[in-house]
Design a protein around this motif. Structure first.
Motif, mmCIF file in Angstrom:
data_model
loop_
_atom_site.group_PDB
_atom_site.id
_atom_site.type_symbol
_atom_site.label_atom_id
_atom_site.label_comp_id
_atom_site.label_asym_id
_atom_site.label_seq_id
_atom_site.Cartn_x
_atom_site.Cartn_y
_atom_site.Cartn_z
ATOM 1 N N LEU A 58 0.991 4.234 8.672
ATOM 2 C CA LEU A 58 0.508 4.157 7.294
ATOM 3 C C LEU A 58 -0.673 5.102 7.116
ATOM 4 N N ILE A 59 -0.654 5.851 6.030
ATOM 5 C CA ILE A 59 -1.658 6.885 5.773
ATOM 6 C C ILE A 59 -2.407 6.521 4.490
ATOM 7 N N THR A 60 -3.727 6.540 4.556
ATOM 8 C CA THR A 60 -4.594 6.185 3.417
ATOM 9 C C THR A 60 -4.188 4.842 2.800
ATOM 10 N N VAL A 61 -3.917 3.875 3.661
ATOM 11 C CA VAL A 61 -3.664 2.497 3.240
ATOM 12 C C VAL A 61 -4.869 1.673 3.671
ATOM 13 N N PHE A 62 -5.516 1.015 2.705
ATOM 14 C CA PHE A 62 -6.782 0.333 2.993
ATOM 15 C C PHE A 62 -6.763 -1.165 2.686
ATOM 16 N N THR A 63 -5.753 -1.634 1.963
ATOM 17 C CA THR A 63 -5.731 -3.039 1.558
ATOM 18 C C THR A 63 -4.365 -3.645 1.872
ATOM 19 N N PRO A 64 -4.301 -4.968 2.024
ATOM 20 C CA PRO A 64 -2.999 -5.627 2.223
ATOM 21 C C PRO A 64 -2.033 -5.377 1.064
ATOM 22 N N LEU A 65 -2.550 -5.278 -0.153
ATOM 23 C CA LEU A 65 -1.684 -4.985 -1.296
ATOM 24 C C LEU A 65 -1.000 -3.634 -1.122
ATOM 25 N N GLN A 66 -1.762 -2.632 -0.700
ATOM 26 C CA GLN A 66 -1.177 -1.311 -0.460
ATOM 27 C C GLN A 66 -0.153 -1.360 0.668
ATOM 28 N N MET A 67 -0.446 -2.130 1.710
ATOM 29 C CA MET A 67 0.506 -2.269 2.809
ATOM 30 C C MET A 67 1.804 -2.903 2.325
ATOM 31 N N ALA A 68 1.693 -3.932 1.481
ATOM 32 C CA ALA A 68 2.878 -4.583 0.931
ATOM 33 C C ALA A 68 3.707 -3.607 0.097
ATOM 34 N N GLU A 69 3.023 -2.752 -0.668
ATOM 35 C CA GLU A 69 3.727 -1.745 -1.467
ATOM 36 C C GLU A 69 4.519 -0.794 -0.576
ATOM 37 N N GLN A 70 3.916 -0.379 0.533
ATOM 38 C CA GLN A 70 4.607 0.527 1.451
ATOM 39 C C GLN A 70 5.779 -0.165 2.136
ATOM 40 N N LEU A 71 5.618 -1.456 2.448
ATOM 41 C CA LEU A 71 6.719 -2.213 3.042
ATOM 42 C C LEU A 71 7.907 -2.239 2.096
ATOM 43 N N ARG A 72 7.646 -2.469 0.812
ATOM 44 C CA ARG A 72 8.732 -2.478 -0.167
ATOM 45 C C ARG A 72 9.412 -1.104 -0.263
ATOM 46 N N LEU A 73 8.615 -0.033 -0.227
ATOM 47 C CA LEU A 73 9.194 1.311 -0.288
ATOM 48 C C LEU A 73 10.065 1.591 0.931
ATOM 49 N N ILE A 74 9.588 1.197 2.114
ATOM 50 C CA ILE A 74 10.389 1.381 3.327
ATOM 51 C C ILE A 74 11.692 0.601 3.218
ATOM 52 N N ALA A 75 11.611 -0.623 2.668
ATOM 53 C CA ALA A 75 12.795 -1.474 2.555
ATOM 54 C C ALA A 75 13.857 -0.854 1.643
ATOM 55 N N GLU A 76 13.426 -0.045 0.687
ATOM 56 C CA GLU A 76 14.385 0.564 -0.236
ATOM 57 C C GLU A 76 15.311 1.552 0.455
ATOM 58 N N GLU A 77 14.848 2.096 1.587
ATOM 59 C CA GLU A 77 15.665 3.124 2.245
ATOM 60 C C GLU A 77 16.005 2.793 3.703
ATOM 61 N N ASN A 78 15.508 1.669 4.215
ATOM 62 C CA ASN A 78 15.718 1.365 5.625
ATOM 63 C C ASN A 78 16.880 0.386 5.805
ATOM 64 N N PRO A 79 17.924 0.771 6.520
ATOM 65 C CA PRO A 79 19.082 -0.108 6.706
ATOM 66 C C PRO A 79 18.746 -1.415 7.420
ATOM 67 N N LEU A 80 17.741 -1.420 8.287
ATOM 68 C CA LEU A 80 17.376 -2.646 8.998
ATOM 69 C C LEU A 80 16.892 -3.716 8.017
#
Length: 295
Positions: A58-80
């Protein structure tokens, strides 16, 4: 409409040729979440073998909210994360909001009260959970950010996700693999800006805490301080090290300067690993592998 920018990069990926998503009902998916990285691993329960590992920095992620946003983005394209039929989905959170309570004193109705003695809680932003350590006769009470917790529920809407604190995975694994020789052992798990320190003996866990550091000097201060408080001699004890640290890093060099015997830990031994894992350092991804030992 608000657009969420991508602040992650896939820094490492391993996948055994024999693995296919059609095997998901016989495989466990493990997820490790922190402000610095989101990591996944797949363990084939039939072969008792790790077959997939993915590490997103994670790059320039400073808060749990931002981490959650990135998790959702990864989920949109990750088959796992798009697969919905795993045998088990287990996720760990890395933060400083946890406390261990003896099982004999634990009352589920008061778990927020226990945690408030050690952490500031926000009823709107935190979800308080617990994990029972049967071997320790203790309960790990911890909080996770509600937005990240909700993101997991949304990604796996029809499957229960078991959520644990990262310290629980580390405790289970270190106690399981600690040498049965007499004496005490100090272990550290290193993340960027955080170090978890655990002291164990033959009977179980003696000490567990997480410290935030900004420099190698901060880092070694906390380690030597805990050694002194626990009456461990830096000239005689062996310090076992896991996590995001390399033998040529400033952190490792300062460890060797102040502690006579420093060794890098090994990955859990009660499960096999695809040959593709053999090129990884043994002490890396310990928090992810250790999820396999939780129940």
């Amino acid at each position: 409409m608000t657009t969420i920018n991508t602040h992650y990069r896939l820094s490492h990926k391993i996948e055994d040729e024999a693995f296919a998503l059609s095997q998901a009902p016989y495989c466990n998916l493990y997820i490790s979440l922190s402000l610095k990285a989101i990591r996944f691993a797949v363990a084939d329960t039939v072969r008792n073998k790790f077959v997939v590992l993915e590490d997103y920095e994670l790059i320039t992620v400073f808060t749990p909210l931002q981490m959650a946003e990135q998790l959702r983005l990864i989920a949109e394209e990750n088959p796992l994360l798009q697969e919905k039929h795993w045998n088990v989905v287990r996720a760990s959170f890395s933060n400083q909001h946890f406390t261990l309570v003896p099982e004999t004193l634990y009352d589920p109705a008061h778990q927020q009260d226990y945690l408030r003695l050690h952490s500031e809680l926000n009823a709107l932003q935190d979800v308080v959970l617990s994990y029972r350590h049967s071997g320790l006769e203790a309960v790990n009470i911890f909080s996770v950010d509600a937005t990240a917790y909700q993101a997991l529920q949304e990604i796996f809407p029809r499957q229960r996700v078991q959520v644990v604190h990262q310290t629980s995975a580390l405790i289970r694994s270190i106690l399981h693999h600690t040498d049965h020789s007499p004496g005490r052992q100090m272990n550290i798990f290193v993340e960027r800006n955080y170090v978890t320190i655990l002291v164990v003996n033959q009977s179980g866990l003696e000490f567990c805490n997480i410290f935030q550091y900004q420099s190698p000097e901060d880092f070694i201060y906390f380690i030597v301080f805990v050694m002194q408080e626990q009456k461990l001699n830096p000239e005689q004890e062996t310090l076992v090290v896991w996590g995001d640290i390399t033998h040529d890093s400033a952190l490792f060099h300062i460890l060797q300067k102040y502690i006579r015997q420093v060794k890098l830990g090994k990955k859990p031994a009660d499960i096999e690993y695809s040959y593709k894992f053999h090129d990884l350092f043994e002490h890396r991804y310990f928090e992810l592998y250790s999820l396999h030992l939780c129940e």
